[in-house]
Write a protein that holds these residues in place. Sequence first.
Motif, PDB file in Angstrom:
ATOM      1  N   LYS A   4       0.798  -1.231   0.000  1.00 35.82           N
ATOM      2  CA  LYS A   4       0.000   0.000   0.000  1.00 35.82           C
ATOM      3  C   LYS A   4       0.828   1.279   0.000  1.00 35.82           C
ATOM      4  CE  LYS A   4      -3.784   2.216   2.548  1.00 35.82           C
ATOM      5  NZ  LYS A   4      -4.762   2.101   3.648  1.00 35.82           N
ATOM      6  N   TRP A   5       1.821   1.342   0.874  1.00 34.02           N
ATOM      7  CA  TRP A   5       2.519   2.609   1.078  1.00 34.02           C
ATOM      8  C   TRP A   5       3.387   2.968  -0.114  1.00 34.02           C
ATOM      9  CZ3 TRP A   5       4.999   0.199   6.009  1.00 34.02           C
ATOM     10  CH2 TRP A   5       3.992  -0.107   6.933  1.00 34.02           C
ATOM     11  N   ARG A   6       3.432   4.257  -0.396  1.00 35.20           N
ATOM     12  CA  ARG A   6       4.351   4.767  -1.412  1.00 35.20           C
ATOM     13  C   ARG A   6       5.695   5.043  -0.744  1.00 35.20           C
ATOM     14  NH1 ARG A   6       1.341   5.900  -5.986  1.00 35.20           N
ATOM     15  NH2 ARG A   6      -0.897   5.782  -5.572  1.00 35.20           N
ATOM     16  N   PRO A  28       1.460 -18.252  -2.891  1.00 34.53           N
ATOM     17  CA  PRO A  28       0.791 -17.388  -1.907  1.00 34.53           C
ATOM     18  C   PRO A  28       0.253 -16.107  -2.541  1.00 34.53           C
ATOM     19  CG  PRO A  28       2.817 -18.281  -0.985  1.00 34.53           C
ATOM     20  CD  PRO A  28       2.793 -18.702  -2.419  1.00 34.53           C
ATOM     21  N   ALA A  29       0.975 -15.563  -3.525  1.00 31.54           N
ATOM     22  CA  ALA A  29       0.518 -14.333  -4.194  1.00 31.54           C
ATOM     23  C   ALA A  29      -0.812 -14.552  -4.900  1.00 31.54           C
ATOM     24  CB  ALA A  29       1.582 -13.863  -5.192  1.00 31.54           C
ATOM     25  N   GLU A  30      -0.956 -15.702  -5.566  1.00 32.62           N
ATOM     26  CA  GLU A  30      -2.200 -15.973  -6.307  1.00 32.62           C
ATOM     27  C   GLU A  30      -3.362 -16.237  -5.365  1.00 32.62           C
ATOM     28  OE1 GLU A  30      -0.722 -18.048 -10.364  1.00 32.62           O
ATOM     29  OE2 GLU A  30       0.255 -18.695  -8.512  1.00 32.62           O
ATOM     30  N   VAL A  31      -3.086 -16.863  -4.223  1.00 33.25           N
ATOM     31  CA  VAL A  31      -4.126 -17.034  -3.205  1.00 33.25           C
ATOM     32  C   VAL A  31      -4.636 -15.665  -2.761  1.00 33.25           C
ATOM     33  CG1 VAL A  31      -4.602 -17.866  -0.865  1.00 33.25           C
ATOM     34  CG2 VAL A  31      -3.223 -19.262  -2.434  1.00 33.25           C
ATOM     35  N   MET A  32      -3.694 -14.737  -2.540  1.00 30.98           N
ATOM     36  CA  MET A  32      -4.079 -13.383  -2.122  1.00 30.98           C
ATOM     37  C   MET A  32      -4.859 -12.644  -3.208  1.00 30.98           C
ATOM     38  SD  MET A  32      -1.455 -11.098   0.081  1.00 30.98           S
ATOM     39  CE  MET A  32       0.036 -11.805  -0.536  1.00 30.98           C
ATOM     40  N   LEU A  33      -4.428 -12.790  -4.441  1.00 35.37           N
ATOM     41  CA  LEU A  33      -5.125 -12.126  -5.552  1.00 35.37           C
ATOM     42  C   LEU A  33      -6.564 -12.641  -5.678  1.00 35.37           C
ATOM     43  CD1 LEU A  33      -2.272 -11.994  -8.212  1.00 35.37           C
ATOM     44  CD2 LEU A  33      -3.465  -9.990  -7.246  1.00 35.37           C
ATOM     45  N   ASP A  34      -6.762 -13.951  -5.495  1.00 39.93           N
ATOM     46  CA  ASP A  34      -8.121 -14.496  -5.524  1.00 39.93           C
ATOM     47  C   ASP A  34      -8.977 -13.864  -4.430  1.00 39.93           C
ATOM     48  OD1 ASP A  34      -7.491 -16.108  -7.650  1.00 39.93           O
ATOM     49  OD2 ASP A  34      -7.322 -17.969  -6.481  1.00 39.93           O
ATOM     50  N   LEU A  35      -8.408 -13.725  -3.237  1.00 45.18           N
ATOM     51  CA  LEU A  35      -9.137 -13.091  -2.136  1.00 45.18           C
ATOM     52  C   LEU A  35      -9.423 -11.621  -2.440  1.00 45.18           C
ATOM     53  CD1 LEU A  35      -7.186 -14.664   0.863  1.00 45.18           C
ATOM     54  CD2 LEU A  35      -9.643 -14.924   0.427  1.00 45.18           C
ATOM     55  N   TYR A  36      -8.441 -10.933  -2.989  1.00 39.63           N
ATOM     56  CA  TYR A  36      -8.582  -9.510  -3.308  1.00 39.63           C
ATOM     57  C   TYR A  36      -9.750  -9.288  -4.276  1.00 39.63           C
ATOM     58  CZ  TYR A  36      -7.399  -4.936  -5.351  1.00 39.63           C
ATOM     59  OH  TYR A  36      -7.437  -3.641  -5.815  1.00 39.63           O
ATOM     60  N   HIS A  37      -9.817 -10.128  -5.315  1.00 37.21           N
ATOM     61  CA  HIS A  37     -10.882  -9.971  -6.312  1.00 37.21           C
ATOM     62  C   HIS A  37     -12.193 -10.604  -5.862  1.00 37.21           C
ATOM     63  CE1 HIS A  37      -8.325  -8.115  -9.279  1.00 37.21           C
ATOM     64  NE2 HIS A  37      -7.455  -9.104  -9.219  1.00 37.21           N
ATOM     65  N   GLU A  88     -11.691  -6.075  -3.353  1.00 35.74           N
ATOM     66  CA  GLU A  88     -10.627  -5.153  -3.774  1.00 35.74           C
ATOM     67  C   GLU A  88     -10.259  -4.120  -2.699  1.00 35.74           C
ATOM     68  OE1 GLU A  88     -11.246  -3.660  -7.733  1.00 35.74           O
ATOM     69  OE2 GLU A  88     -11.446  -5.681  -8.564  1.00 35.74           O
ATOM     70  N   ASP A  89     -10.402  -4.536  -1.439  1.00 32.35           N
ATOM     71  CA  ASP A  89      -9.994  -3.684  -0.309  1.00 32.35           C
ATOM     72  C   ASP A  89      -8.570  -4.084   0.100  1.00 32.35           C
ATOM     73  OD1 ASP A  89      -9.612  -2.289   2.025  1.00 32.35           O
ATOM     74  OD2 ASP A  89     -11.167  -3.344   3.171  1.00 32.35           O
ATOM     75  N   ILE A  90      -7.577  -3.272  -0.277  1.00 31.27           N
ATOM     76  CA  ILE A  90      -6.171  -3.601  -0.031  1.00 31.27           C
ATOM     77  C   ILE A  90      -5.855  -3.709   1.452  1.00 31.27           C
ATOM     78  CG2 ILE A  90      -5.180  -1.261   0.047  1.00 31.27           C
ATOM     79  CD1 ILE A  90      -3.701  -4.228  -1.917  1.00 31.27           C
ATOM     80  N   ASP A  91      -6.639  -3.036   2.286  1.00 34.72           N
ATOM     81  CA  ASP A  91      -6.368  -3.069   3.730  1.00 34.72           C
ATOM     82  C   ASP A  91      -6.490  -4.476   4.302  1.00 34.72           C
ATOM     83  OD1 ASP A  91      -5.988  -0.374   3.513  1.00 34.72           O
ATOM     84  OD2 ASP A  91      -7.794   0.204   4.621  1.00 34.72           O
ATOM     85  N   GLN A  92      -7.244  -5.350   3.625  1.00 35.39           N
ATOM     86  CA  GLN A  92      -7.381  -6.725   4.101  1.00 35.39           C
ATOM     87  C   GLN A  92      -6.051  -7.471   4.104  1.00 35.39           C
ATOM     88  OE1 GLN A  92     -10.245  -8.047   5.266  1.00 35.39           O
ATOM     89  NE2 GLN A  92     -11.361  -6.150   4.887  1.00 35.39           N
ATOM     90  N   VAL A  93      -5.101  -7.018   3.268  1.00 34.45           N
ATOM     91  CA  VAL A  93      -3.775  -7.659   3.240  1.00 34.45           C
ATOM     92  C   VAL A  93      -3.129  -7.600   4.623  1.00 34.45           C
ATOM     93  CG1 VAL A  93      -1.482  -7.619   2.199  1.00 34.45           C
ATOM     94  CG2 VAL A  93      -3.469  -7.098   0.790  1.00 34.45           C
ATOM     95  N   PHE A  94      -3.284  -6.452   5.287  1.00 33.49           N
ATOM     96  CA  PHE A  94      -2.642  -6.271   6.594  1.00 33.49           C
ATOM     97  C   PHE A  94      -3.247  -7.221   7.629  1.00 33.49           C
ATOM     98  CE2 PHE A  94      -1.712  -2.479   4.267  1.00 33.49           C
ATOM     99  CZ  PHE A  94      -0.484  -2.043   4.730  1.00 33.49           C
TER     100      PHE A  94
END
Length: 454
Positions: free
Chosen positions: A141-143, A429-438, A443-449
């Motif tokens: 998230k962070w720039r 693991p990245a693809e598991v996360m992408l499935d959850l994100y979509h 598409e709430d990036i805060d869920q990653v944390f």
Amino acid sequence: MGNHSTIIKDVGQLVEWLAKGEKPAVDWRIGTEHEKFLFHRDSLRPVAYDGDSGVEAMLNALCKVIGDKATPIIEKGKIIGLKDGDGGSVSLEPGGQLELSGAPLLNLHQTCAETGRHLRHMRAVSSALGVGMLGIGFQPKWRRDDISWMPKGRYRIMRNHMPKVGTMGLDMMLRSCTVQVNLDYADEADMRRKFRTSLALQPIATALFANSPFKDGKPSGWLSGRAHVWTDTDNARCGVPSCVFDPHFGYEQWIDYILDVPMYFLHRGEDYVDVAGKSFRDYLSGTLAGFEGEPPQMADFEDHITTAFPEVRLKQYLEMRGADSGSWANICALPAYWVGLLYCDDALAEAEDLVRDIGADDVMAARLSVAKDGLRGKLGSHDVATLAKKTIDIASKGLRNRGIFDDGGDDESGFLQPLRKVIATQKTPAEVMLDLYHGDWAEDIDQVFTSNQY
């Protein structure tokens, strides 16, 4: 490590220094390192150095939690890390990432117990301060501008130099996290076999552990954003040293490579002197501008070798550097993968055969391929998914052959379970996360944390 103040008179001393790393198999150890991001739980913002819940406060609190055996590491009056009294240390990365550099341990049961002990200590400290810890390969998230620089002299010099030599060096410093393992070798021939095999297979590890698909709050198009960043950080010190694939590769060729890596700094007392871009060869020959006639000391070389960042690095042990940081289980799986492949003679011979046709150019191309496509990438003429399954099977046999059991009667091969799951599902693991994100995350990036905190 030898005497740090020893003056270097010739290259032979540097070759000897590498040879001092040789150990009989009975003395081989496993050293695991892992990094994590710190964030304020209420705002999901990065943690700065100063303040009531800053990194400085965390490190001081961590010393108290560990107790009398903890020793703070101080630079110019500021705490920048600590020794934990058990042979490990906690250090501070440029953007406030905290790293455990684990002790050299006998087996993977001890390694995973050490990770658990460290994360429990960290949770005790961080929860009291309202801070969370995120296990992921690249900041989702962070720039860059959101992140505070930590007060270490070497980082100031690197920060100034990075934009001159690549487009993503500052991202590497501020926004990436890794897990790595450090392993021993018996002699020069054993080092050569392990170095070549692990360097050829590093893209397989990058694919299996790919865990950084987001950047600036959205999917980046890369499964390992961390691996992508390393492809344009500083090509004079990163990537795939082609000399390792020379059939006659040995300590001398590695020293040649390291002497060709441009310098960053010289450490004098508590100060770091900026010599970025200059040549250690010139320093050896007494012609380094500003240091004419002043011979380098072993401490200068030991600092210099830490500023080379290839995918596998030889110091007085071999460092596997190609994986994203990730879950607690993955921190245990990474050393299990490499110990299984490299610490059993039969397994090493099988792994060597797998990649006998792989050269430096293949590995360079595969770095980008797996960073983008993970298991669907290519390594030379090989499909990454096929090679990944074969290497996990070999590593399983290697770990079973070691025959080291915990109190419950389990051998070390159980630590490979997260990788078996990746192969079974064909999802990193990245693809598991992408499935959850979509899907569930909408598409709430805060869920990653929330989903990736320890």
